[in-house]
Design a protein around this motif. Structure first.
Motif, PDB file in Angstrom:
ATOM      1  N   GLN A 107      -2.225   0.928  -1.068  1.00  0.00           N
ATOM      2  CA  GLN A 107      -1.349   0.709  -2.218  1.00  0.00           C
ATOM      3  C   GLN A 107      -0.356  -0.417  -1.934  1.00  0.00           C
ATOM      4  O   GLN A 107      -0.079  -1.236  -2.815  1.00  0.00           O
ATOM      5  CB  GLN A 107      -0.603   1.999  -2.574  1.00  0.00           C
ATOM      6  N   LYS A 145      -2.119   1.458  -8.820  1.00  0.00           N
ATOM      7  CA  LYS A 145      -1.077   2.426  -8.450  1.00  0.00           C
ATOM      8  C   LYS A 145      -0.732   3.349  -9.605  1.00  0.00           C
ATOM      9  O   LYS A 145      -0.232   4.458  -9.405  1.00  0.00           O
ATOM     10  CB  LYS A 145       0.176   1.694  -7.979  1.00  0.00           C
ATOM     11  N   TRP A 195      -5.353   9.979  -8.175  1.00  0.00           N
ATOM     12  CA  TRP A 195      -6.617   9.339  -7.838  1.00  0.00           C
ATOM     13  C   TRP A 195      -6.888   9.349  -6.336  1.00  0.00           C
ATOM     14  O   TRP A 195      -8.010   9.606  -5.910  1.00  0.00           O
ATOM     15  CB  TRP A 195      -6.646   7.917  -8.419  1.00  0.00           C
ATOM     16  N   GLU A 196      -5.887   9.083  -5.562  1.00  0.00           N
ATOM     17  CA  GLU A 196      -6.091   9.095  -4.111  1.00  0.00           C
ATOM     18  C   GLU A 196      -6.488  10.484  -3.624  1.00  0.00           C
ATOM     19  O   GLU A 196      -7.301  10.621  -2.717  1.00  0.00           O
ATOM     20  CB  GLU A 196      -4.813   8.642  -3.412  1.00  0.00           C
ATOM     21  N   LYS A 197      -5.941  11.507  -4.250  1.00  0.00           N
ATOM     22  CA  LYS A 197      -6.192  12.880  -3.802  1.00  0.00           C
ATOM     23  C   LYS A 197      -7.565  13.395  -4.231  1.00  0.00           C
ATOM     24  O   LYS A 197      -8.255  14.082  -3.467  1.00  0.00           O
ATOM     25  CB  LYS A 197      -5.104  13.812  -4.344  1.00  0.00           C
ATOM     26  N   ASN A 207      -2.034   6.876  -9.115  1.00  0.00           N
ATOM     27  CA  ASN A 207      -1.600   7.761  -8.032  1.00  0.00           C
ATOM     28  C   ASN A 207      -0.478   8.697  -8.489  1.00  0.00           C
ATOM     29  O   ASN A 207       0.269   8.368  -9.408  1.00  0.00           O
ATOM     30  CB  ASN A 207      -1.143   6.926  -6.821  1.00  0.00           C
ATOM     31  N   PRO A 208      -0.353   9.891  -7.844  1.00  0.00           N
ATOM     32  CA  PRO A 208      -1.102  10.338  -6.654  1.00  0.00           C
ATOM     33  C   PRO A 208      -2.424  11.024  -6.955  1.00  0.00           C
ATOM     34  O   PRO A 208      -3.151  11.402  -6.037  1.00  0.00           O
ATOM     35  CB  PRO A 208      -0.129  11.337  -6.029  1.00  0.00           C
ATOM     36  N   ARG A 218       4.332   7.197  -8.613  1.00  0.00           N
ATOM     37  CA  ARG A 218       2.925   7.090  -8.250  1.00  0.00           C
ATOM     38  C   ARG A 218       2.689   6.690  -6.803  1.00  0.00           C
ATOM     39  O   ARG A 218       1.985   5.728  -6.519  1.00  0.00           O
ATOM     40  CB  ARG A 218       2.233   6.105  -9.176  1.00  0.00           C
ATOM     41  N   GLN A 219       3.250   7.405  -5.871  1.00  0.00           N
ATOM     42  CA  GLN A 219       3.018   7.103  -4.463  1.00  0.00           C
ATOM     43  C   GLN A 219       1.795   7.861  -3.970  1.00  0.00           C
ATOM     44  O   GLN A 219       1.586   9.024  -4.301  1.00  0.00           O
ATOM     45  CB  GLN A 219       4.241   7.486  -3.624  1.00  0.00           C
ATOM     46  N   GLY A 220       0.998   7.192  -3.165  1.00  0.00           N
ATOM     47  CA  GLY A 220      -0.104   7.854  -2.506  1.00  0.00           C
ATOM     48  C   GLY A 220       0.380   8.540  -1.244  1.00  0.00           C
ATOM     49  O   GLY A 220       1.572   8.685  -0.988  1.00  0.00           O
ATOM     50  N   SER A 221      -0.558   8.960  -0.418  1.00  0.00           N
ATOM     51  CA  SER A 221      -0.224   9.698   0.787  1.00  0.00           C
ATOM     52  C   SER A 221       0.249   8.794   1.910  1.00  0.00           C
ATOM     53  O   SER A 221       0.829   9.246   2.884  1.00  0.00           O
ATOM     54  CB  SER A 221      -1.455  10.469   1.266  1.00  0.00           C
TER      55      SER A 221
END
Length: 802
Positions: A299, A358, A364-366, A361-362, A793-796
């Motif tokens: 990201q 972005k 889509w990443e999950k 997220n979150p 919208r932060q990913g991991s």
């Protein structure tokens, strides 16, 4: 419930006495249960009566070598292709037809001229008016010449121009010489067009905050129409609703984009080392052995690219064999994660990938890539193993989805603060399963979407429903359960289309072509055929028609052929008709065997007489019973004043013993069993015949379910009577207790009738019609915990430190 005593005579024990004889008026029953016969096409050497491809089955082929450039500054596609067309039909072809689907948006298209609607008398909101002025609406109203194909050259393999004619979304090319059976011809086409806003199938999405575009490019190149044994050329115009009829071929596609773009496409990339950084290549290598998704483009890297400017161009080269189409996605905003896993446990590894900005997220990443892998596993179990090397899910706008070989464009977007509702989460997982699942129907089992939407959408929605249940036992599936199709089935018949309706003419496409066939297949699996027979037959259909082009009759015939179940009545009712299911349990009559034992018979008679004599008048007259004439004057009494008709006499006992002497041991046991016999009177009010499922709740608290096949209606499709015997007394009868036949009215499914309350909702006067619109549950929880807004919208953060 009526109760009658049923005397069992030894000579009348045959069940045939109680069977309903076929002497009723025919009604429509004989038609409903006769074979489809001439409704289906006559079997031939191309398609057999069993539903298999015949010995002379054929399909033509087109191979493509395409070079395309995405002009990001002008949102334009510029392409050239060399097509090699193989004629495997027995016919000589003097010309060929191609599809120009982007001409859907051209001025004066049939789609624009036949679009109907009206301006509401009470006005429109500004957002509605702006929507009417959108690219899609402008093009369909014929107010713009910008969109649609610009064909700049059509040449044979030597470079000589070929004569061609464009008829809206179709183009006919005259061949230099007729193409005989077994021959092939090559030609080239150059073209360009401006990309429309994303309209549900393809297009672009613009992000005003960072000034960038996500491109989802599909039906973007002139493609060969199908020519087959059923329709000849399938060259129906593209009106937007009926999708695509395509043929298989091999593709080599060179995609030139700005050098800061990431590209995902149908097939396998042939030059990752030239287009990826060393770090990204290292991550890709790690993903090839990972058991969970590995982020290839992070990201942070995508956000940095959003702010930078491209310094040149890159060409991504993709190769795809034996596919019916090609699509790609491109953006500098893309985050990319992937894993390559042994999906079927056979040693062959398949890439599952996701591309998303972005804004996804979150969620889509999950979930996305894991949902891709799950879909391949679930569908492969009940059809065929996924044959391609990769399956991709791309995040395209907030809702909806669209499928292409090995790649799909899917919705599902959280709020700006990264929270999301349960509906958004499951809606996103569901659309990914659905669109990735389309790789099986119609990308491999290659049905004619322009003609029959249900053959891909309905079958795929059914498999989606099963895959969702395998994802989460409590998955809130929207389609598949019979109860969920009831509202549609009870609609006015004048507003309904049969499932067997051409795609562009279907009314209410979602319920008709997605939900109803999916529900029908679920009912076949659970209620009509059973899981074992259905699963075998469904898998056989996929096996027979993988990489071939089936028609509806091939599906119907295969399921019957592989299961040994006559389903013509089912196809007639569910696929060719619009009648609903509405069974009515009108009445239940109760009969009980009489042993003729006077001790029992007279005791029961006494109890019944006392019950019947216990009227309100009798109860109130009891206080003056000693004031009657007979009570006051004993001379008014005679034999009958002391006679007890319910007293057992020796003559009664002797008569009973004489009767028992005539019975065998088994007959005596039956006579003394005090068996209960119930006659159920049923009506088929809806018209669509279905199995009868009845639940019996006994007085001792236990229950039992009886099931009768739909053929119970074959002599009389309007009303039948059915005898059921039990050892225990039934206190409650319920039709369709597990809601498995899509009965549109369950108020008449109980005997004795069970009243069901309609809940009266109470509101304070100042509350709005729909109540206040508040935050989603994740936001509510954060507020309760005293947490402020979180970064959007932060990913991991996987791979962020590399």
């Amino acid at each position: 419930m009526k109760k009658l005593l049923l005397t069992i005579w030894a000579g009348c024990l045959a069940w045939g006495v109680y069977a309903q004889q076929p002497n009723q008026p025919s009604y429509n029953a004989n038609n409903r249960f006769e074979q489809l016969g001439p409704v289906l096409p006559t079997p031939n050497t191309y398609r057999t009566a069993s539903g298999s491809p015949g010995k002379d089955y054929y399909q033509n082929r087109a191979d493509y070598d395409i070079k395309v450039e995405l002009d990001d500054a002008n949102q334009k596609i510029i392409g050239s292709e060399v097509v090699t067309y193989h004629n495997y039909s027995p016919d000589v072809l003097p010309y060929i037809w191609l599809q120009l689907d982007q001409n859907l948006f051209a001025k004066g298209s049939t789609a624009s001229l036949t679009r109907t609607g009206s301006v509401p008398q009470n006005g429109m909101s500004f957002s509605q008016l702006q929507n009417l002025n959108s690219v899609r609406e402008r093009s369909q109203q014929g107010a713009s010449d910008k969109y649609g194909y610009n064909i700049t050259a059509v040449k044979d393999i030597t470079g000589k121009p070929l004569k061609y004619t464009i008829n809206q979304t179709m183009m006919r090319i005259e061949l230099p010489a007729p193409l005989a059976s077994g021959q092939k011809v090559s030609f080239s086409i150059d073209w360009n067009y401006f990309v429309t806003e994303y309209y549900g199938r393809s297009g672009l999405e613009y992000f005003a905050k960072d000034g960038n575009y996500n491109y989802f490019i599909a039906h973007w190149f002139p493609r060969l129409c199908a020519y087959n044994d059923v329709t000849g050329w399938q060259n129906k115009q593209f009106l937007g609703q009926g999708e695509f009829t395509l043929i298989f071929g091999n593709y080599k596609v060179a995609i030139t984009v700005p050098n800061d773009h990431i590209v995902g496409a149908t097939g396998e990339c042939q030059n990752y080392k030239q287009v990826l950084s060393a770090t990204q290549m290292s991550r890709l290598q790690k993903a090839s052995t990972a058991k969970e998704p590995v982020i290839i483009v992070t990201q942070a890297e995508a956000e940095a690219a959003e702010k930078a400017k491209p310094t040149g161009k890159k060409t991504w080269i993709y190769k795809a064999d034996n596919v019916r189409d090609f699509a790609f996605a491109s953006s500098r905003k893309f985050i990319w994660d992937a894993m390559q896993t042994d999906v079927y446990g056979n040693g062959r590894k398949i890439w599952s990938m996701s591309f998303y900005s972005k804004e996804g997220n979150p969620l889509w990443e999950k979930y996305s890539t894991r949902a891709v892998e799950h879909t391949l596993r679930s569908y492969g179990k009940r059809t065929i193993e996924y044959p391609y090397p990769v399956a991709i899910s791309c995040h395209a706008t907030a809702g909806g989805g669209m499928e292409y070989p090995m790649i799909s464009f899917n919705g599902g977007r959280p709020e700006a603060d990264g929270t999301y509702s349960e509906q958004t989460k499951y809606g996103m997982i569901g659309v990914i399963i659905h669109e990735v699942g389309h790789n099986f129907f119609p990308m491999i089992v290659n049905s004619d979407e322009r003609q029959w939407t249900w053959m891909d959408e309905g079958l795929n929605t059914f498999c989606q429903y099963l895959a969702e249940k395998e994802w989460d036992y409590n998955y809130p599936a929207r389609r598949g359960e019979p109860r969920d199709i009831v509202d549609y089935m009870k609609s006015d018949k004048a507003a309904l289309s049969p499932i067997m309706t051409s795609s562009d003419n279907v009314i209410s496409l979602g319920p008709n072509a997605y939900a109803k066939p999916a529900t029908a297949l679920n009912i076949l699996r659970e209620t009509v055929m059973g899981r074992e027979l259905f699963d075998y037959a469904f898998k056989e259909y996929a096996r027979r028609w993988a990489f071939k082009s089936p028609e509806p009759a091939d599906f119907f015939r295969t399921l019957e052929d592989a299961s040994g179940v006559d389903l013509d009545w089912f196809w007639k009712g569910w696929f060719y008709g619009v009648e609903p299911v509405d069974q009515d349990l009108v009445e239940v009559e109760w009969f009980q065997t009489s042993s003729q034992n006077p001790e029992v018979v007279k005791a029961e008679a006494r109890a019944e007489a006392e019950r019947r004599n216990n009227t309100i008048s009798k109860q109130r007259d009891a206080a003056g019973r000693n004031q009657t004439v007979v009570a006051q004057d004993t001379t008014m009494r005679d034999f009958y004043n002391s006679y007890d008709p319910y007293k057992v006499t020796e003559a009664d006992r002797k008569k009973y013993q004489d009767y028992l002497a005539t019975l065998s041991e088994s007959e005596r046991k039956l006579a003394e069993s005090k068996q209960n016999f119930y006659t159920l009177k049923l009506k088929n009010k809806g018209g669509l015949p279905m199995p009868v499922i009845i639940r019996m709740e006994f007085e001792d608290g236990t229950d039992s379910v009886a099931r009768f096949p739909a053929e119970i209606w074959r002599f009389n499709d309007a009303q039948v009577s059915k005898v059921i015997s039990t050892n225990k007394k039934v206190k409650q009868w319920t039709l369709d207790p597990f809601m498995e036949i899509a009965d549109i009215d369950d108020s008449n499914n109980s005997f004795p009738p069970v009243a069901k309350p309609t809940r009266l909702q109470l509101f304070k006067q100042q509350q709005g019609r729909f109540g206040p619109q508040g935050p989603n549950p994740m936001q509510q929880q954060r507020q309760q915990n005293g947490q402020g807004p979180t970064p959007a919208r932060q990913g991991s953060g996987r791979n962020e430190r590399e």
